[in-house]
Design a protein around this motif. Structure first.
Motif, PDB file in Angstrom:
ATOM      1  N   MET A 247     -94.434 -35.994 -12.819  1.00 37.49           N
ATOM      2  CA  MET A 247     -93.686 -36.267 -14.043  1.00 37.49           C
ATOM      3  C   MET A 247     -92.224 -36.652 -13.620  1.00 37.49           C
TER       4      MET A 247
ATOM      5  N   HIS B 198     -89.676 -38.049 -22.154  1.00 35.00           N
ATOM      6  CA  HIS B 198     -89.899 -37.213 -21.360  1.00 35.00           C
ATOM      7  C   HIS B 198     -89.243 -35.769 -22.148  1.00 35.00           C
TER       8      HIS B 198
ATOM      9  N   SER C 236     -95.004 -35.745 -21.582  1.00 32.19           N
ATOM     10  CA  SER C 236     -94.394 -37.294 -21.861  1.00 32.19           C
ATOM     11  C   SER C 236     -95.080 -37.937 -22.775  1.00 32.19           C
TER      12      SER C 236
END
Ligand code: ATP
Ligand code: MG
Length: 424
Positions: free
Chosen positions: A1, A22, A74
Motif C-alpha cells: 500500500m 489512501h 485505498s
C-alpha cells in the motif's frame, strides 16, 4: 500500500471526487449487507463512509474487521449525499493493522462505566472535539499574554503556605516538614513582578475538594496573571480582553468542533466588553439574602441568567476572601476582588488588587488568624520597593465547559481526578 496518506478531512472535497486516495484510521461503525459492507472510518480530523463490494479483494478483511480496529484503505472518492459526511470511499484495498477485540463501549452506557473505561472513551467523537477546543484555549491564552508583553513565569508546585484555605490542601509525604501541593501560583508570582513586571502562567493546581459538584476537580489547570502597576479596574479590563480574545480565537478555529458538539455559538459571537459589574451587596438584594451569605453555584448561575451576560461580582466582605486582597478605601469592609461568573457555570475566575502596605498586610494576617512568621519572605515583598499590583486565576476547565457547553467538568479533561476517581 502507498505510503502517502491523506487526512480524512482533506479528502472530503469536491476536488477529490473520482481520485484515488489512501487513508488510515479506526473503524467507527460497521454495517453489513449481503453484497456490501459499510464502514465508517475515523481519524483525528473527521469521519468518512467506506464501502466495500463483495467482488472486491478487500471483502474478506472487511468481513473480519471489527469496531475500533485500525486499518489502511485505498479507493476512489465519490460525492454521496446519504453518507454521514457527504462523501464515500469506494474501497479497492483494505489492510487491517490492529484487529480489535469486542469493544466494550456500546450505546446507552452509564457515565460511571464510561469513566471506568476512560482510556477507550477518549476516542469518542464528543471527547475528541472537546479536547481540541481545550487545546485552542491553551494556545489562545499563551498568545494573548505574549501579545500583551507578559513573561511566562513558573511558581513551585511544592509549597509550605496555604494560599486558598487550608482545608483543601494535599499534603505530600517525603519531606522532613509539612509540604503541600500548590493551589495557586500567586504568592510566588508576587515576588516575580518586581523583576518581570507582567507575568503569567498556565499550570496545574491541586485541591482536595470533598464535595461532589459539576465544577470541581482535585487536579485542575489555571491560567494566572500578576502585574505591577495594575489597579483593580485595569485588572478587570485585562480579564475581559483575555476572555474575548479566547472566545474570538475558538470561534475562528473550532467551527467544526462546535458544530459536531451541537454548540450553538450565538451567545459567544455576540459577547462584548464590558461585562456586567455587580457588587456583592447588590447581588444579595437580587437574591433576597443578608450580609455574610455565601453565594452557591446556583445563585451565581441565576445572577448571570438575570443579567444575560458574564458578571464581575465585586466587593465581597473582607473575611469571605483571602488575606492579601486590598480593602476598598471607599468601602473598607469590602475588598477590591472580583469573581467572574459565566453563563451556566458560575465562577470561572477570581482576582484582586493586592495589599501593598506592610502594616496593612500585618493587620490582615491578624484578622485571618495567620502567623506573620509563616509569611516572612512574603512580608519582605512589602519592604523593598512595594508597588500597586493585581492578579487573577482563571479555571481553564470551567472556561472550556462554558465554551463547549459541556455540563460536567469531567467532560473537559482527558483523565479527570477527584477524591473519588484516580484511575484510569
Ligand atoms: P469555588 O468557590 O467554585 O470553589 P474558589 O473560590 O475556590 O472556587 P479560587 O480559589 O478563586 O476559586 O480559584 C480560582 C479559580 O480556579 C476559580 O475561579 C475556578 O475557576 C478555579 N477552580 C477553583 N477550584 C477549582 C476546582 N476544584 N476545580 C476546577 N477549577 C477550580
Ligand atoms: Mg473552592
Amino acid at each position: 500500500m502507498a505510503a502517502e496518506f491523506s487526512s480524512i478531512e482533506s479528502v472530503l472535497d469536491d476536488k477529490q471526487a473520482g481520485k484515488l486516495v489512501h487513508i488510515r484510521g479506526w473503524v467507527h461503525r460497521k454495517r453489513d449487507q449481503k453484497e456490501l459492507i459499510f464502514l465508517v472510518i475515523r481519524d483525528s480530523t473527521d469521519l468518512i463512509q467506506a464501502v466495500i463490494k463483495k467482488d472486491s479483494k478487500a471483502w474478506k478483511d472487511a468481513e473480519k474487521i471489527t469496531i475500533e480496529s485500525s486499518c489502511e484503505l485505498s479507493g476512489k472518492i465519490k460525492k454521496e449525499e446519504r453518507a454521514p459526511t457527504g462523501y464515500e470511499l469506494q474501497v479497492d484495498d483494505l489492510k487491517i493493522i490492529g484487529l480489535a477485540e469486542r469493544f466494550p463501549i456500546t450505546k446507552d452506557l452509564s457515565e460511571e462505566f464510561l469513566r471506568d473505561v476512560r482510556h477507550l472513551w477518549l476516542r469518542s467523537r464528543k471527547l475528541t472535539q472537546v479536547l481540541r477546543v481545550r487545546s485552542e484555549v491553551f494556545r489562545a491564552i499563551h498568545d494573548f499574554y505574549h501579545k500583551e508583553g507578559f513573561t511566562e513565569y513558573q511558581s513551585p508546585i511544592f509549597t509550605t503556605q496555604a494560599c486558598e484555605g487550608g482545608s483543601t490542601l494535599f499534603e505530600v509525604k517525603g519531606f522532613d516538614r509539612k509540604v503541600y501541593l500548590s493551589q495557586s501560583w500567586q504568592l510566588h508570582a508576587e515576588a516575580g513582578i518586581f523583576a518581570l513586571e507582567k507575568i503569567y502562567t498556565v499550570a496545574p493546581m491541586f485541591r482536595a475538594e470533598k464535595s461532589r459538584t459539576t465544577r470541581h476537580l482535585a487536579e485542575a489547570w489555571l491560567a494566572e496573571s500578576e502585574a505591577a502597576w495594575l489597579d483593580f479596574d485595569g485588572l478587570l479590563k485585562q480579564e475581559e480582553e483575555l476572555i474575548i480574545y479566547v472566545v474570538q480565537h475558538v470561534l475562528k478555529t473550532c467551527k467544526k468542533e462546535f458544530k459536531e458538539l451541537s454548540r450553538d455559538t450565538k451567545d459567544l459571537e455576540s459577547l462584548k466588553a464590558p461585562f456586567a459589574r455587580l457588587k456583592y451587596a447588590d447581588a444579595l438584594k437580587k437574591l433576597g439574602k443578608k450580609w455574610g451569605y455565601d453565594l452557591t453555584d446556583k445563585d451565581e448561575r441565576e445572577l448571570v441568567a438575570q443579567l444575560g451576560k458574564p458578571i464581575f461580582l465585586t466587593h465581597f466582605p473582607r473575611d469571605m476572601k483571602a488575606f492579601y486582597m486590598k480593602p476598598d478605601p471607599k468601602e473598607p469592609k469590602t475588598v477590591l476582588g472580583a469573581d467572574l461568573l459565566a453563563p451556566g457555570i458560575g465562577e470561572i475566575s477570581g482576582g484582586s488588587e493586592r495589599i501593598v502596605d506592610e502594616k496593612e498586610l500585618q493587620k490582615s494576617l491578624k484578622i485571618f488568624k495567620l502567623k506573620e512568621e509563616d509569611y516572612g519572605w512574603y512580608m519582605d515583598l512589602r519592604k523593598f520597593g512595594s508597588v500597586p499590583h493585581s492578579g487573577m486565576g482563571l479555571g481553564i476547565e470551567r472556561l472550556v465547559m462554558w465554551l463547549t457547553g459541556m455540563p460536567h467538568i469531567m467532560d473537559v479533561v482527558s483523565f479527570p481526578r477527584t477524591l473519588y476517581r484516580l484511575s484510569p
